[in-house]
Write a protein that holds these residues in place. Structure first.
Motif, PDB file in Angstrom:
ATOM      1  N   ALA A 152       2.682  12.922 -12.298  1.00 17.37           N
ATOM      2  CA  ALA A 152       3.256  12.995 -13.640  1.00 17.37           C
ATOM      3  C   ALA A 152       2.226  13.504 -14.647  1.00 17.37           C
ATOM      4  N   ASP A 153       0.965  13.074 -14.474  1.00 22.95           N
ATOM      5  CA  ASP A 153      -0.085  13.485 -15.405  1.00 22.95           C
ATOM      6  C   ASP A 153      -0.750  14.765 -14.895  1.00 22.95           C
ATOM      7  N   CYS A 154      -0.038  15.867 -15.023  1.00 29.96           N
ATOM      8  CA  CYS A 154      -0.595  17.159 -14.619  1.00 29.96           C
ATOM      9  C   CYS A 154      -1.703  17.603 -15.563  1.00 29.96           C
ATOM     10  N   ALA A 155      -1.693  17.081 -16.792  1.00 27.04           N
ATOM     11  CA  ALA A 155      -2.651  17.526 -17.802  1.00 27.04           C
ATOM     12  C   ALA A 155      -4.085  17.214 -17.403  1.00 27.04           C
ATOM     13  N   ALA A 156      -4.314  16.033 -16.828  1.00 25.88           N
ATOM     14  CA  ALA A 156      -5.674  15.644 -16.466  1.00 25.88           C
ATOM     15  C   ALA A 156      -6.273  16.629 -15.472  1.00 25.88           C
ATOM     16  N   LEU A 157      -5.476  17.062 -14.506  1.00 21.84           N
ATOM     17  CA  LEU A 157      -5.962  18.010 -13.515  1.00 21.84           C
ATOM     18  C   LEU A 157      -6.063  19.412 -14.093  1.00 21.84           C
ATOM     19  N   LEU A 158      -5.127  19.770 -14.973  1.00 18.52           N
ATOM     20  CA  LEU A 158      -5.180  21.085 -15.604  1.00 18.52           C
ATOM     21  C   LEU A 158      -6.451  21.216 -16.444  1.00 18.52           C
ATOM     22  N   ARG A 159      -6.858  20.140 -17.060  1.00 19.16           N
ATOM     23  CA  ARG A 159      -8.086  20.170 -17.868  1.00 19.16           C
ATOM     24  C   ARG A 159      -9.327  20.333 -16.997  1.00 19.16           C
ATOM     25  N   ILE A 200       5.007  26.953 -18.434  1.00 16.24           N
ATOM     26  CA  ILE A 200       4.853  25.973 -17.358  1.00 16.24           C
ATOM     27  C   ILE A 200       3.565  25.169 -17.512  1.00 16.24           C
ATOM     28  N   TYR A 201       2.459  25.852 -17.741  1.00 16.20           N
ATOM     29  CA  TYR A 201       1.177  25.151 -17.763  1.00 16.20           C
ATOM     30  C   TYR A 201       0.799  24.658 -19.155  1.00 16.20           C
ATOM     31  N   GLY A 202       1.146  25.400 -20.196  1.00 17.28           N
ATOM     32  CA  GLY A 202       0.820  24.946 -21.533  1.00 17.28           C
ATOM     33  C   GLY A 202       1.518  23.659 -21.907  1.00 17.28           C
ATOM     34  N   VAL A 203       2.789  23.541 -21.532  1.00 16.34           N
ATOM     35  CA  VAL A 203       3.560  22.364 -21.952  1.00 16.34           C
ATOM     36  C   VAL A 203       3.073  21.103 -21.253  1.00 16.34           C
ATOM     37  N   ALA A 204       2.416  21.233 -20.099  1.00 14.98           N
ATOM     38  CA  ALA A 204       1.914  20.055 -19.385  1.00 14.98           C
ATOM     39  C   ALA A 204       0.816  19.343 -20.156  1.00 14.98           C
ATOM     40  N   LEU A 205       0.188  20.025 -21.109  1.00 10.78           N
ATOM     41  CA  LEU A 205      -0.845  19.404 -21.934  1.00 10.78           C
ATOM     42  C   LEU A 205      -0.240  18.571 -23.060  1.00 10.78           C
ATOM     43  N   LEU A 206       1.084  18.587 -23.175  1.00 11.10           N
ATOM     44  CA  LEU A 206       1.757  17.921 -24.286  1.00 11.10           C
ATOM     45  C   LEU A 206       2.570  16.707 -23.867  1.00 11.10           C
ATOM     46  N   GLY A 207       2.537  16.355 -22.587  1.00  5.65           N
ATOM     47  CA  GLY A 207       3.282  15.196 -22.115  1.00  5.65           C
ATOM     48  C   GLY A 207       3.425  15.221 -20.614  1.00  5.65           C
ATOM     49  N   PRO A 208       3.886  14.121 -20.022  1.00  7.06           N
ATOM     50  CA  PRO A 208       4.019  14.056 -18.565  1.00  7.06           C
ATOM     51  C   PRO A 208       5.099  14.991 -18.031  1.00  7.06           C
ATOM     52  N   VAL A 209       4.935  15.364 -16.768  1.00  9.43           N
ATOM     53  CA  VAL A 209       5.878  16.233 -16.068  1.00  9.43           C
ATOM     54  C   VAL A 209       6.576  15.416 -14.985  1.00  9.43           C
ATOM     55  N   ILE A 313      -8.637  24.326  -0.898  1.00  6.13           N
ATOM     56  CA  ILE A 313      -7.969  23.531   0.146  1.00  6.13           C
ATOM     57  C   ILE A 313      -8.547  22.120   0.207  1.00  6.13           C
ATOM     58  N   VAL A 314      -9.861  22.046   0.422  1.00  3.12           N
ATOM     59  CA  VAL A 314     -10.512  20.752   0.673  1.00  3.12           C
ATOM     60  C   VAL A 314     -10.402  19.818  -0.528  1.00  3.12           C
ATOM     61  N   SER A 315     -10.552  20.356  -1.743  1.00  3.26           N
ATOM     62  CA  SER A 315     -10.517  19.520  -2.948  1.00  3.26           C
ATOM     63  C   SER A 315      -9.137  19.466  -3.590  1.00  3.26           C
ATOM     64  N   ASN A 316      -8.137  20.037  -2.942  1.00  6.37           N
ATOM     65  CA  ASN A 316      -6.804  20.131  -3.532  1.00  6.37           C
ATOM     66  C   ASN A 316      -6.222  18.739  -3.786  1.00  6.37           C
ATOM     67  N   PRO A 317      -5.967  18.370  -5.049  1.00  8.88           N
ATOM     68  CA  PRO A 317      -5.476  17.025  -5.344  1.00  8.88           C
ATOM     69  C   PRO A 317      -3.991  16.832  -5.058  1.00  8.88           C
ATOM     70  N   PHE A 318      -3.293  17.897  -4.696  1.00  9.17           N
ATOM     71  CA  PHE A 318      -1.849  17.812  -4.490  1.00  9.17           C
ATOM     72  C   PHE A 318      -1.478  17.768  -3.006  1.00  9.17           C
ATOM     73  N   TRP A 319      -2.438  17.955  -2.127  1.00  8.08           N
ATOM     74  CA  TRP A 319      -2.160  18.069  -0.705  1.00  8.08           C
ATOM     75  C   TRP A 319      -2.606  16.816   0.052  1.00  8.08           C
ATOM     76  N   SER A 320      -1.888  16.515   1.115  1.00  6.36           N
ATOM     77  CA  SER A 320      -2.277  15.434   2.016  1.00  6.36           C
ATOM     78  C   SER A 320      -3.406  15.916   2.925  1.00  6.36           C
ATOM     79  N   ALA A 321      -4.087  14.970   3.569  1.00  4.86           N
ATOM     80  CA  ALA A 321      -5.157  15.324   4.501  1.00  4.86           C
ATOM     81  C   ALA A 321      -4.612  16.167   5.657  1.00  4.86           C
ATOM     82  N   LYS A 322      -3.407  15.835   6.105  1.00  6.80           N
ATOM     83  CA  LYS A 322      -2.797  16.592   7.201  1.00  6.80           C
ATOM     84  C   LYS A 322      -2.575  18.049   6.801  1.00  6.80           C
ATOM     85  N   LYS A 323      -2.067  18.266   5.600  1.00  7.87           N
ATOM     86  CA  LYS A 323      -1.812  19.632   5.156  1.00  7.87           C
ATOM     87  C   LYS A 323      -3.113  20.410   5.010  1.00  7.87           C
TER      88      LYS A 323
END
Length: 365
Positions: A152-159, A200-209, A313-323
């Motif tokens: 939900a908090d895409c902003a923290a990662l976008l920053r 898509i990306y600008g609005v994520a800094l203004l609230g949760p997704v 890939i390795v540091s990707n916060p959206f992916w599982s270890a398997k992926k």
């Protein structure tokens, strides 16, 4: 004319207060336009208004738009590109929520109901939903976008520079008040600006997704992906986008990120990192260096130029270890001595259509 570039806008249907506006951005897609409009009109009509902005089409699109009469709000303008259509659409909207539907895409039954229900449950700046990839005849290919679910908090990662998984334009519904802090977009300088990237990306800094994993729309792929030998089945190419090939992604992505940084700095007073981290971009770089390339060139890329790619890939916060492990294994297959095996692995990484089930009696390159 209401402005030098638009025709007079007629109100759609009755004057009842609506909650959401579907803005269809149309340019020379007469083959698909009626299906897009019909899918929009089927969305919670008591709560939804439909505006169709024709950006200077030269085919039969305007006749199709006229055939709907007062069921839609038609806006006819001279050609100015996607950014101008996005800006004008938001200017005309008087509802709390807005979504932009590309005129070659479709919304599935209940899509807007589900999006509005999500907004009503939480104070989201954007609700997004997965899109099914469909072909030129509206048949599902078996692929979906996006393939991962963002927090939900895409902003923290976008920053920190991470671009979160999002569907293309048609899978995003915005709170209009949040979007107005990002739009209108400036007139493009040099390379064209993809308006949906900024929204898509600008609005994520203004609230949760909020992300809905159920496919609620169709993202149409209708260009030929790659050339085939006469008599052969079509090959699966490297890109699923209709307007961008691999080279275009590489050329445009840094420009778009820099433009987003500038826009966010001016409008929101925030400083985004100098460089973005996005697997979609890094895999495009992989393709440019390794696809249909000699073994020595592929090995050179792996040894000396793959650092940012593997970080995505390795540091990707959206992916599982398997992926992550699967992506690494597929990448190593890209440097197999066999060019055929290497190219097959690269296609699988680059293009979700390469992962679809084979059609009956068909084959996949």
């Amino acid at each position: 004319m209401a402005t030098p570039r638009t025709t007079t806008m007629r109100r759609q249907g009755d004057n009842a207060v609506k909650d959401l506006t579907i803005v269809i951005c149309s340019y020379n897609y007469e083959r698909f336009l009626r299906e897009a409009i019909d899918s929009a009109l089927a969305q919670a009509p008591e709560r939804t208004r439909v505006i169709v902005i024709d950006d200077g089409s030269t085919d039969g699109s305007r006749a199709i738009i006229a055939s709907y009469g007062e069921r839609i709000v038609p806006v006819l303008k001279e050609n100015g590109g996607q950014a101008s259509a996005y800006n004008l659409g938001l200017e005309l909207v008087d509802t709390e929520y807005i979504t932009y539907l590309d005129s070659d895409d479709v919304l599935y039954d209940g899509a807007i109901d589900q999006a509005l229900a999500a907004f009503e449950r939480g104070g989201y700046a954007k609700v997004q939903f997965r899109l099914s990839v469909i072909d030129g005849d509206s048949r599902p290919t078996g692929a979906y976008v996006p393939n991962s679910t963002p927090p939900a908090d895409c902003a923290a990662l976008l920053r920190r520079g991470w671009l979160y998984p999002s569907p293309p334009a048609s899978g995003n519904v915005y709170r209009a008040s949040a979007l107005r802090r990002i739009l209108p977009l400036p007139k493009p300088k040099g390379r064209g600006i993809a308006a949906d990237f900024f929204a898509i990306y600008g609005v994520a800094l203004l609230g949760p997704v909020h992300a809905i994993d159920t496919p609620l729309g169709g993202y149409r792929v209708h260009r030929v992906a790659s050339e085939s030998e006469p008599g052969d089945a079509p090959k699966v190419g490297l890109s699923i986008a209709n307007c961008q090939d691999i080279d275009e992604v590489i050329r445009s992505f840094p420009h778009r990120w820099n433009a987003l940084r500038e826009l966010v700095g001016e409008r929101l007073g925030e400083q985004l990192p100098e460089h973005a981290i996005d697997f979609a971009y890094e895999k495009a770089v992989l393709c440019a260096n390794a696809y249909d390339a000699p073994f020595s060139q592929r090995c050179h890329w792996l040894a000396f130029e793959s650092g940012r790619y593997f970080r995505s890939i390795v540091s990707n916060p959206f992916w599982s270890a398997k992926k992550k492990l699967m992506a690494i294994a597929l990448t190593l297959a890209c440097v197999a001595p066999s060019r055929r095996m290497s190219d097959h692995a690269i296609r699988y990484i680059a293009n979700p259509l390469a992962r679809r089930p084979l059609p009956a009696g068909g084959r996949q390159a």
